[in-house]
Design a protein around this motif. Structure first.
Motif, mmCIF file in Angstrom:
data_model
loop_
_atom_site.group_PDB
_atom_site.id
_atom_site.type_symbol
_atom_site.label_atom_id
_atom_site.label_comp_id
_atom_site.label_asym_id
_atom_site.label_seq_id
_atom_site.Cartn_x
_atom_site.Cartn_y
_atom_site.Cartn_z
ATOM 1 N N LEU A 44 23.729 16.474 38.492
ATOM 2 C CA LEU A 44 24.853 16.051 37.660
ATOM 3 C C LEU A 44 24.387 15.722 36.254
ATOM 4 C CD1 LEU A 44 26.689 13.760 40.206
ATOM 5 C CD2 LEU A 44 27.509 15.922 39.319
ATOM 6 N N ASP A 45 25.283 15.945 35.282
ATOM 7 C CA ASP A 45 24.979 15.611 33.903
ATOM 8 C C ASP A 45 24.893 14.099 33.736
ATOM 9 O OD1 ASP A 45 25.110 18.283 33.378
ATOM 10 O OD2 ASP A 45 27.213 18.220 32.736
ATOM 11 N N SER A 84 24.156 15.260 43.677
ATOM 12 C CA SER A 84 25.366 16.086 43.645
ATOM 13 C C SER A 84 26.627 15.324 44.041
ATOM 14 C CB SER A 84 25.205 17.297 44.577
ATOM 15 O OG SER A 84 24.952 16.862 45.901
ATOM 16 N N LEU A 85 26.520 14.008 44.229
ATOM 17 C CA LEU A 85 27.653 13.225 44.706
ATOM 18 C C LEU A 85 27.799 11.957 43.864
ATOM 19 C CD1 LEU A 85 29.798 13.288 46.989
ATOM 20 C CD2 LEU A 85 28.246 11.830 48.322
ATOM 21 N N VAL A 86 29.005 11.754 43.285
ATOM 22 C CA VAL A 86 29.249 10.616 42.393
ATOM 23 C C VAL A 86 30.569 9.949 42.759
ATOM 24 C CG1 VAL A 86 29.867 9.988 40.027
ATOM 25 C CG2 VAL A 86 27.895 11.418 40.432
ATOM 26 N N TRP A 87 30.532 8.598 42.773
ATOM 27 C CA TRP A 87 31.745 7.803 42.956
ATOM 28 C C TRP A 87 32.128 7.208 41.614
ATOM 29 C CZ3 TRP A 87 35.302 6.749 46.679
ATOM 30 C CH2 TRP A 87 36.170 5.683 46.442
ATOM 31 N N GLN A 88 33.456 7.200 41.296
ATOM 32 C CA GLN A 88 33.936 6.665 40.029
ATOM 33 C C GLN A 88 35.177 5.819 40.268
ATOM 34 O OE1 GLN A 88 35.416 9.570 37.206
ATOM 35 N NE2 GLN A 88 34.986 8.242 35.462
ATOM 36 N N THR A 89 35.185 4.610 39.695
ATOM 37 C CA THR A 89 36.346 3.729 39.715
ATOM 38 C C THR A 89 36.691 3.357 38.287
ATOM 39 O OG1 THR A 89 35.911 2.805 41.909
ATOM 40 C CG2 THR A 89 37.244 1.477 40.410
ATOM 41 N N ALA A 142 44.739 2.293 37.900
ATOM 42 C CA ALA A 142 43.547 2.124 38.725
ATOM 43 C C ALA A 142 43.266 3.450 39.431
ATOM 44 C CB ALA A 142 43.743 1.012 39.747
ATOM 45 N N HIS A 143 42.095 4.011 39.191
ATOM 46 C CA HIS A 143 41.726 5.300 39.770
ATOM 47 C C HIS A 143 40.419 5.165 40.548
ATOM 48 C CE1 HIS A 143 43.987 7.434 36.233
ATOM 49 N NE2 HIS A 143 44.788 6.790 37.050
ATOM 50 N N ASN A 144 40.350 5.843 41.678
ATOM 51 C CA ASN A 144 39.105 5.978 42.448
ATOM 52 C C ASN A 144 38.892 7.455 42.728
ATOM 53 O OD1 ASN A 144 38.274 3.095 43.133
ATOM 54 N ND2 ASN A 144 40.408 3.115 43.808
ATOM 55 N N LYS A 145 37.671 7.912 42.548
ATOM 56 C CA LYS A 145 37.425 9.352 42.683
ATOM 57 C C LYS A 145 36.012 9.597 43.213
ATOM 58 C CE LYS A 145 38.828 11.729 39.226
ATOM 59 N NZ LYS A 145 38.894 12.277 37.849
ATOM 60 N N GLN A 202 36.733 17.248 44.893
ATOM 61 C CA GLN A 202 37.096 15.889 44.529
ATOM 62 C C GLN A 202 38.166 15.355 45.466
ATOM 63 O OE1 GLN A 202 38.292 16.073 40.364
ATOM 64 N NE2 GLN A 202 36.322 15.237 39.742
ATOM 65 N N CYS A 203 38.066 14.081 45.769
ATOM 66 C CA CYS A 203 39.138 13.382 46.469
ATOM 67 C C CYS A 203 39.255 12.001 45.849
ATOM 68 C CB CYS A 203 38.871 13.291 47.973
ATOM 69 S SG CYS A 203 37.377 12.373 48.413
ATOM 70 N N GLY A 204 40.470 11.468 45.791
ATOM 71 C CA GLY A 204 40.615 10.192 45.123
ATOM 72 C C GLY A 204 41.968 9.567 45.339
ATOM 73 N N GLN A 205 42.171 8.447 44.671
ATOM 74 C CA GLN A 205 43.403 7.656 44.750
ATOM 75 C C GLN A 205 43.752 7.208 43.352
ATOM 76 O OE1 GLN A 205 42.683 4.094 44.212
ATOM 77 N NE2 GLN A 205 44.857 3.611 43.981
ATOM 78 N N GLU A 206 45.072 7.162 43.040
ATOM 79 C CA GLU A 206 45.528 6.742 41.729
ATOM 80 C C GLU A 206 46.685 5.764 41.878
ATOM 81 O OE1 GLU A 206 47.485 8.599 37.628
ATOM 82 O OE2 GLU A 206 46.739 9.913 39.200
ATOM 83 N N TYR A 207 46.610 4.684 41.126
ATOM 84 C CA TYR A 207 47.684 3.700 41.077
ATOM 85 C C TYR A 207 48.092 3.523 39.626
ATOM 86 C CZ TYR A 207 49.862 -0.930 40.781
ATOM 87 O OH TYR A 207 50.714 -1.963 40.509
#
Length: 443
Positions: free
Chosen positions: A45-46, A353-358, A401-404, A419-424
């Motif tokens: 990943l960059d 190759s795997l990143v979590w983002q909030t 609020a985003h989780n990805k 990608q999978c995630g949640q958005e509020y």
């Protein structure tokens, strides 16, 4: 349900998600296998902090809008155009709309602080650091403006079919401490000053602080634009694979209402500025009698034709006459635009190759003012005009609020991003106002 209650629930949920992500990271460090299958090439990943790296001239090589983390434009299956900070500086694009006009297929409206048209589709399609915003503001501290052309619901949900616009702010860097100061002077009393400082406090924490202001007058009387800016951001890296980014910004602008009606008159007019016409119109009721009627009545009394467009009636009413815009109805016609935002972003690099983002975001936008409504564009003989006024206000509060979770992998000779995630998102929109239909006369 009130907003504080919703906000507390949202933040409680997000902290639970962060705890789960940390547990996932701990389990991965204990010896779990990589999500990529054996024999697949791992995609590195960059860097988390994406800047407008250039391949040549003003062309950027990566973008952050689509995936939320640094991605090569060549590897992203979207039509992405990037206006880099270098291009904005060299073209003096101090307004976002000025920078966007450099992008093919994109149009903006100078009379609206939020209108963008991409590939023929218009609407409120502006984002800041990936969070929806209403206004197109000044390019203070902008590293880049990215435009995704065409449908992009896979990344942003329900969006306009033309595309979206996302501006990315400059973040602190760990390469060293420095300060930049810039002063710009131009015609129409244009004066702009800005200063930014980047300070590396240690190998885990860096901050960036900026302030700026500008003032400019217009070509017509009463035109003006005054603005001030303040912003701060910080990056904290508690471990080599975690990063917290905090970004704060406030912009306050006050200007003449851009749609204020101009005074249309000709020096050679037989009415405008003529002493006899001024005397003849001294006692008329200007709430019930328009300038058209009053001026035609005076011309008729002198023996001229009362028909609009007649040769001896021109040039005051001929629609093709070279009208002179001598002044704007800006003596008391004004508009304010205020923008405030708080962004908090958390990134966890679970593997190569795997990143979590909030991402958490709070934003406030306010556009309000006093504007003319249904006014006359032709003056009476003494130069005054009749128009009605409208007080308007447009306030928007938003909570996001985003989780990805992003996973990149190679399969044979192809590259993939999953990608999978949640958005509020909660938005409170207010537009009160009143309309004064009593009429008004302004000299």
């Amino acid at each position: 349900m009130n907003v504080p209650s919703l906000a507390r629930r949202a933040f409680a949920f997000l902290f639970g998600v962060l705890a789960s992500a940390s547990l996932l990271h701990a389990q991965g460090a204990a010896g779990t296998t990589s999500p990529a299958t054996a024999g697949d090439e791992i995609i590195k990943l960059d860097e988390f902090t994406v800047t407008s790296d250039q391949a040549g001239g003003y062309r950027a090589t990566n973008a952050i809008t689509a995936t939320g983390i640094g991605s090569r434009i060549a590897d992203t299956p979207l039509a992405i155009s990037v206006v880099t900070s270098a291009l904005m500086q060299d073209t003096s694009a101090f307004e976002m709309r000025e920078a966007l006009n450099l992008v093919p297929g994109v149009l903006t409206n100078p009379r609206s602080e939020s209108a963008v048209t991409i590939r023929g589709f218009g609407g409120l399609i502006s984002y800041r650091n990936g969070q929806f915003r209403r206004q197109l503001m000044t390019t203070w501290n902008m590293d880049r403006i990215e435009v995704i052309k065409g449908p992009s619901a896979i990344f942003f949900g329900a969006v306009r079919p033309g595309g979206i616009v996302n501006n990315v702010t400059i973040k602190p860097v760990f390469s060293g401490s420095f300060t930049d100061v810039k002063v710009t002077v131009g015609n129409e009393s244009y004066l702009r000053g800005e200063a930014y400082t980047n300070q590396v406090l240690n190998d885990k924490l860096a901050v960036r602080v900026g302030v700026g202001a500008y003032t400019v007058d217009g070509e017509r009387d009463f035109e003006y634009d005054h603005e001030n800016y303040a912003g701060a951001s910080a990056i904290w890296k508690p471990t080599s694979n975690q990063q917290f980014t905090l970004d704060l910004e406030t912009i306050n602008r006050r200007l003449v209402y851009l749609s204020a009606y101009p005074v249309r008159a000709l020096v050679s007019s037989k009415v405008y500025g003529v002493a006899g016409a001024i005397a003849a119109q001294a006692n008329i009721n200007r709430q019930t009698t328009t300038a058209d009627s009053a001026n035609r009545s005076y011309l008729t009394s002198l023996g001229y034709s009362g028909t609009a467009g007649a040769a001896n009636f021109a040039p005051l009413y001929d629609m093709f006459a070279p009208y002179s815009y001598n002044a704007a109805l800006g003596y008391d016609s004004w508009q304010i635009q205020r923008s405030q935002s708080v962004d908090l972003d958390y990134l966890l690099k679970i593997s190569d190759s795997l990143v979590w983002q909030t991402t958490l975001n709070y934003a406030y936008d306010n556009t309000s003012g006093l504007q003319p409504s249904d006014g006359d564009v032709r003056p009476y003989a003494d130069g005054s005009l009749r128009f009605r006024t409208e007080n308007f206000i447009n306030i928007r509060y938003s909570y996001n609020a985003h989780n990805k979770l992003t996973w990149r992998l190679n399969l044979v000779s192809t590259k993939h991003t999953m990608q999978c995630g949640q958005e509020y998102q909660r938005v409170i929109f207010t537009r009160p106002g009143f309309y004064n239909d009593g009429g008004a006369t302004v000299k």
